[in-house]
Design a protein around this motif. Structure first.
Motif, PDB file in Angstrom:
ATOM      1  N   ALA A 127       6.063 -19.134 -43.388  1.00 59.30           N
ATOM      2  CA  ALA A 127       5.634 -18.911 -44.771  1.00 59.30           C
ATOM      3  C   ALA A 127       6.166 -20.013 -45.679  1.00 59.30           C
ATOM      4  O   ALA A 127       5.472 -20.476 -46.593  1.00 59.30           O
ATOM      5  CB  ALA A 127       6.108 -17.539 -45.260  1.00 59.30           C
ATOM      6  N   ASN A 128       7.400 -20.448 -45.423  1.00 56.21           N
ATOM      7  CA  ASN A 128       7.966 -21.544 -46.216  1.00 56.21           C
ATOM      8  C   ASN A 128       7.161 -22.819 -46.022  1.00 56.21           C
ATOM      9  O   ASN A 128       6.876 -23.542 -46.997  1.00 56.21           O
ATOM     10  CB  ASN A 128       9.420 -21.779 -45.796  1.00 56.21           C
ATOM     11  N   ILE A 129       6.768 -23.110 -44.781  1.00 56.53           N
ATOM     12  CA  ILE A 129       5.977 -24.316 -44.520  1.00 56.53           C
ATOM     13  C   ILE A 129       4.684 -24.293 -45.317  1.00 56.53           C
ATOM     14  O   ILE A 129       4.332 -25.248 -46.018  1.00 56.53           O
ATOM     15  CB  ILE A 129       5.678 -24.438 -43.014  1.00 56.53           C
ATOM     16  N   VAL A 130       3.952 -23.173 -45.240  1.00 54.75           N
ATOM     17  CA  VAL A 130       2.643 -23.092 -45.895  1.00 54.75           C
ATOM     18  C   VAL A 130       2.784 -23.082 -47.408  1.00 54.75           C
ATOM     19  O   VAL A 130       2.011 -23.722 -48.123  1.00 54.75           O
ATOM     20  CB  VAL A 130       1.888 -21.846 -45.397  1.00 54.75           C
ATOM     21  N   ARG A 131       3.772 -22.386 -47.930  1.00 59.07           N
ATOM     22  CA  ARG A 131       3.967 -22.343 -49.382  1.00 59.07           C
ATOM     23  C   ARG A 131       4.284 -23.736 -49.937  1.00 59.07           C
ATOM     24  O   ARG A 131       3.768 -24.125 -50.988  1.00 59.07           O
ATOM     25  CB  ARG A 131       5.090 -21.364 -49.737  1.00 59.07           C
ATOM     26  N   VAL A 132       5.132 -24.462 -49.249  1.00 60.80           N
ATOM     27  CA  VAL A 132       5.467 -25.809 -49.715  1.00 60.80           C
ATOM     28  C   VAL A 132       4.231 -26.713 -49.637  1.00 60.80           C
ATOM     29  O   VAL A 132       3.960 -27.498 -50.551  1.00 60.80           O
ATOM     30  CB  VAL A 132       6.631 -26.396 -48.892  1.00 60.80           C
ATOM     31  N   LEU A 133       3.456 -26.596 -48.564  1.00 62.30           N
ATOM     32  CA  LEU A 133       2.255 -27.414 -48.423  1.00 62.30           C
ATOM     33  C   LEU A 133       1.279 -27.174 -49.566  1.00 62.30           C
ATOM     34  O   LEU A 133       0.690 -28.106 -50.110  1.00 62.30           O
ATOM     35  CB  LEU A 133       1.561 -27.114 -47.089  1.00 62.30           C
ATOM     36  N   PHE A 134       1.112 -25.911 -49.956  1.00 67.46           N
ATOM     37  CA  PHE A 134       0.092 -25.583 -50.944  1.00 67.46           C
ATOM     38  C   PHE A 134       0.612 -25.600 -52.378  1.00 67.46           C
ATOM     39  O   PHE A 134      -0.124 -25.961 -53.292  1.00 67.46           O
ATOM     40  CB  PHE A 134      -0.492 -24.198 -50.643  1.00 67.46           C
ATOM     41  N   LEU A 135       1.849 -25.204 -52.587  1.00 60.81           N
ATOM     42  CA  LEU A 135       2.321 -24.971 -53.947  1.00 60.81           C
ATOM     43  C   LEU A 135       3.333 -25.998 -54.438  1.00 60.81           C
ATOM     44  O   LEU A 135       3.637 -26.026 -55.623  1.00 60.81           O
ATOM     45  CB  LEU A 135       2.944 -23.564 -54.051  1.00 60.81           C
ATOM     46  N   ASN A 136       3.856 -26.819 -53.548  1.00 56.47           N
ATOM     47  CA  ASN A 136       4.853 -27.790 -53.989  1.00 56.47           C
ATOM     48  C   ASN A 136       4.236 -28.917 -54.806  1.00 56.47           C
ATOM     49  O   ASN A 136       4.908 -29.557 -55.588  1.00 56.47           O
ATOM     50  CB  ASN A 136       5.591 -28.369 -52.777  1.00 56.47           C
ATOM     51  N   GLY A 137       2.940 -29.164 -54.602  1.00 51.53           N
ATOM     52  CA  GLY A 137       2.276 -30.167 -55.408  1.00 51.53           C
ATOM     53  C   GLY A 137       1.903 -31.431 -54.674  1.00 51.53           C
ATOM     54  O   GLY A 137       0.918 -32.075 -55.003  1.00 51.53           O
ATOM     55  N   ASN A 138       2.685 -31.827 -53.631  1.00 55.09           N
ATOM     56  CA  ASN A 138       2.360 -33.097 -52.972  1.00 55.09           C
ATOM     57  C   ASN A 138       1.812 -32.923 -51.563  1.00 55.09           C
ATOM     58  O   ASN A 138       1.510 -33.907 -50.894  1.00 55.09           O
ATOM     59  CB  ASN A 138       3.585 -34.017 -52.943  1.00 55.09           C
ATOM     60  N   GLY A 139       1.694 -31.692 -51.074  1.00 56.67           N
ATOM     61  CA  GLY A 139       1.062 -31.454 -49.783  1.00 56.67           C
ATOM     62  C   GLY A 139       1.857 -31.900 -48.582  1.00 56.67           C
ATOM     63  O   GLY A 139       1.281 -32.195 -47.524  1.00 56.67           O
ATOM     64  N   ASP A 199      -5.207 -44.098 -48.560  1.00 56.79           N
ATOM     65  CA  ASP A 199      -4.508 -45.357 -48.294  1.00 56.79           C
ATOM     66  C   ASP A 199      -3.279 -45.162 -47.416  1.00 56.79           C
ATOM     67  O   ASP A 199      -2.864 -46.092 -46.718  1.00 56.79           O
ATOM     68  CB  ASP A 199      -4.095 -46.019 -49.604  1.00 56.79           C
ATOM     69  N   LYS A 200      -2.694 -43.977 -47.474  1.00 57.17           N
ATOM     70  CA  LYS A 200      -1.508 -43.666 -46.674  1.00 57.17           C
ATOM     71  C   LYS A 200      -1.782 -42.381 -45.885  1.00 57.17           C
ATOM     72  O   LYS A 200      -1.360 -41.298 -46.287  1.00 57.17           O
ATOM     73  CB  LYS A 200      -0.282 -43.485 -47.573  1.00 57.17           C
ATOM     74  N   PRO A 201      -2.495 -42.467 -44.778  1.00 58.19           N
ATOM     75  CA  PRO A 201      -2.906 -41.258 -44.058  1.00 58.19           C
ATOM     76  C   PRO A 201      -1.756 -40.434 -43.512  1.00 58.19           C
ATOM     77  O   PRO A 201      -1.948 -39.278 -43.144  1.00 58.19           O
ATOM     78  CB  PRO A 201      -3.794 -41.808 -42.925  1.00 58.19           C
ATOM     79  N   TRP A 202      -0.571 -40.998 -43.451  1.00 55.14           N
ATOM     80  CA  TRP A 202       0.599 -40.250 -43.016  1.00 55.14           C
ATOM     81  C   TRP A 202       1.188 -39.386 -44.129  1.00 55.14           C
ATOM     82  O   TRP A 202       2.122 -38.614 -43.903  1.00 55.14           O
ATOM     83  CB  TRP A 202       1.682 -41.207 -42.508  1.00 55.14           C
ATOM     84  N   LEU A 203       0.626 -39.487 -45.331  1.00 55.39           N
ATOM     85  CA  LEU A 203       1.152 -38.770 -46.489  1.00 55.39           C
ATOM     86  C   LEU A 203       0.131 -37.765 -47.005  1.00 55.39           C
ATOM     87  O   LEU A 203      -1.037 -38.095 -47.202  1.00 55.39           O
ATOM     88  CB  LEU A 203       1.506 -39.762 -47.599  1.00 55.39           C
ATOM     89  N   GLY A 204       0.561 -36.510 -47.230  1.00 50.52           N
ATOM     90  CA  GLY A 204      -0.310 -35.502 -47.807  1.00 50.52           C
ATOM     91  C   GLY A 204      -0.400 -35.656 -49.321  1.00 50.52           C
ATOM     92  O   GLY A 204       0.450 -36.289 -49.952  1.00 50.52           O
ATOM     93  N   THR A 205      -1.455 -35.094 -49.897  1.00 49.52           N
ATOM     94  CA  THR A 205      -1.643 -35.186 -51.352  1.00 49.52           C
ATOM     95  C   THR A 205      -1.628 -33.832 -52.042  1.00 49.52           C
ATOM     96  O   THR A 205      -1.429 -33.744 -53.248  1.00 49.52           O
ATOM     97  CB  THR A 205      -2.964 -35.893 -51.690  1.00 49.52           C
ATOM     98  N   GLY A 206      -1.883 -32.729 -51.324  1.00 53.22           N
ATOM     99  CA  GLY A 206      -1.833 -31.403 -51.940  1.00 53.22           C
ATOM    100  C   GLY A 206      -2.995 -31.121 -52.862  1.00 53.22           C
ATOM    101  O   GLY A 206      -4.048 -31.763 -52.816  1.00 53.22           O
ATOM    102  N   PHE A 207      -2.783 -30.158 -53.769  1.00 56.91           N
ATOM    103  CA  PHE A 207      -3.853 -29.690 -54.648  1.00 56.91           C
ATOM    104  C   PHE A 207      -3.502 -29.809 -56.127  1.00 56.91           C
ATOM    105  O   PHE A 207      -4.206 -29.265 -56.972  1.00 56.91           O
ATOM    106  CB  PHE A 207      -4.160 -28.218 -54.355  1.00 56.91           C
TER     107      PHE A 207
END
Length: 321
Positions: free
Chosen positions: A24-36, A94-102
């Protein structure tokens, strides 16, 4: 495969949280932290992975290095990509190793919803008066705030509900009006549109954010089209970073997320049992029942023979079994 590593990932990834809390921590950070991006560090002890520790997202910073990258955690620790488990969504072009989030997609909707909440609070705290009193401008009472208060108390103060008012005909005219409501301002409709917008950004059905009614087909499509790609990315990152044997891989149980009725599970599972694709204990596990020793063997139709007696079917022997 059941071993110490599968137990670590599936049961006790961290001594301070359960499996459910960890993922749950993984998914919450991915979606809600801002940077994906979510970063977890495997802690090694005596040459073995002792635990998986999620890093605080506010302290993680990414730095490009050649074709790759490294991260800094706070001001002290530096990690290379092969030392961490890096989960990400919406990779940067440009940086496919980096997520961008929502964050960018949600910004406008969040501002609108915050304004709607502030409007609602203001209306509830300071409602518009339901009476408008037109008073002769020559009335002496209007000259001072004290006079205005005296006039209000005299003619519009607390009176018994069953007693009429007696006021000078030329002094004032009283009308009852309806104050502005949330409906008049279309706050509810705009809020619903914003909720639908947020649901569309995340790819979830609108009923999951409180708009509309539950729809099983829509929910199952959400699981297949939205949840499973995220689950697959987590599976692949765990496999890539934690497993050395190329024939091993992590796989989540997608079936457990789907919306099924008990009758549908029993019917589908029963058909698989009849075709020896499933043991009865596996079917019992589908419906949250404990296994039984006498239901471990595979069986087949024709009076449910054990699989090792498939050649004893009556239609093959020409008689009774």
């Amino acid at each position: 495969i059941r071993n110490a590593l599968s137990e670590l990932v599936d049961i006790r990834p961290n001594p301070y949280m359960s499996k459910r809390q960890f993922y749950a921590n993984i998914v919450r950070v991915l979606f809600l932290n801002g940077n994906g991006n979510q970063v977890t560090v495997p802690i090694i002890k005596d040459g073995l992975i002792n635990r998986l520790t999620p890093l605080k997202p506010g302290k993680v910073k990414f730095f490009e290095e050649g074709e790759g990258y490294f991260i800094k955690y706070g001001d002290k620790r530096k990690y290379s990509p092969d030392e961490i488990i890096h989960f990400r969504i919406n990779p940067d072009q440009d940086k496919p190793w980096l997520g961008t989030g929502f964050a960018r997609l949600l910004a406008d909707a969040v501002v609108t919803m915050s304004q709607a909440s502030a409007t609602k609070k203001a209306i509830l705290e300071r409602p518009t008066p339901s009476l408008i009193v037109k008073v002769d401008s020559d009335a002496e009472e209007l000259a001072t705030p004290e006079g205005q208060q005296s006039l209000a108390e005299r003619y519009a103060g607390n009176r018994k509900a069953d007693r009429p008012w007696f006021i000078p005909a030329t002094l004032m005219d009283i009308e009852q009006v309806k104050p502005l409501t949330m409906k008049d301002l279309a706050v509810a409709e705009n809020l619903e549109l914003d909720k639908r917008q947020i649901a569309a950004v995340f790819g979830v059905p609108a009923f999951m954010v409180g708009v509309g009614d539950f729809n099983k087909n829509e929910y199952n499509n959400f699981i297949r089209s939205r949840v499973m790609p995220i689950a697959k990315s987590i599976e692949q990152e765990l496999t890539r970073q934690l497993l050395l044997k190329p024939e091993w891989y992590f796989k989540f149980n997608a079936r457990s997320l789907m919306a099924y009725d008990l009758a549908e599970i029993v019917e589908a599972g029963g058909a698989l049992v009849d075709r020896t694709a499933l043991s009865r204990n596996e079917l019992r596990d589908w419906i949250s029942m404990s296994p039984r020793d006498d239901m471990e063997d595979l069986i087949i139709l024709e009076n449910y023979l054990p699989i090792d007696r498939i050649g004893d079917q009556k239609k093959l022997t020409g008689g009774d079994v």
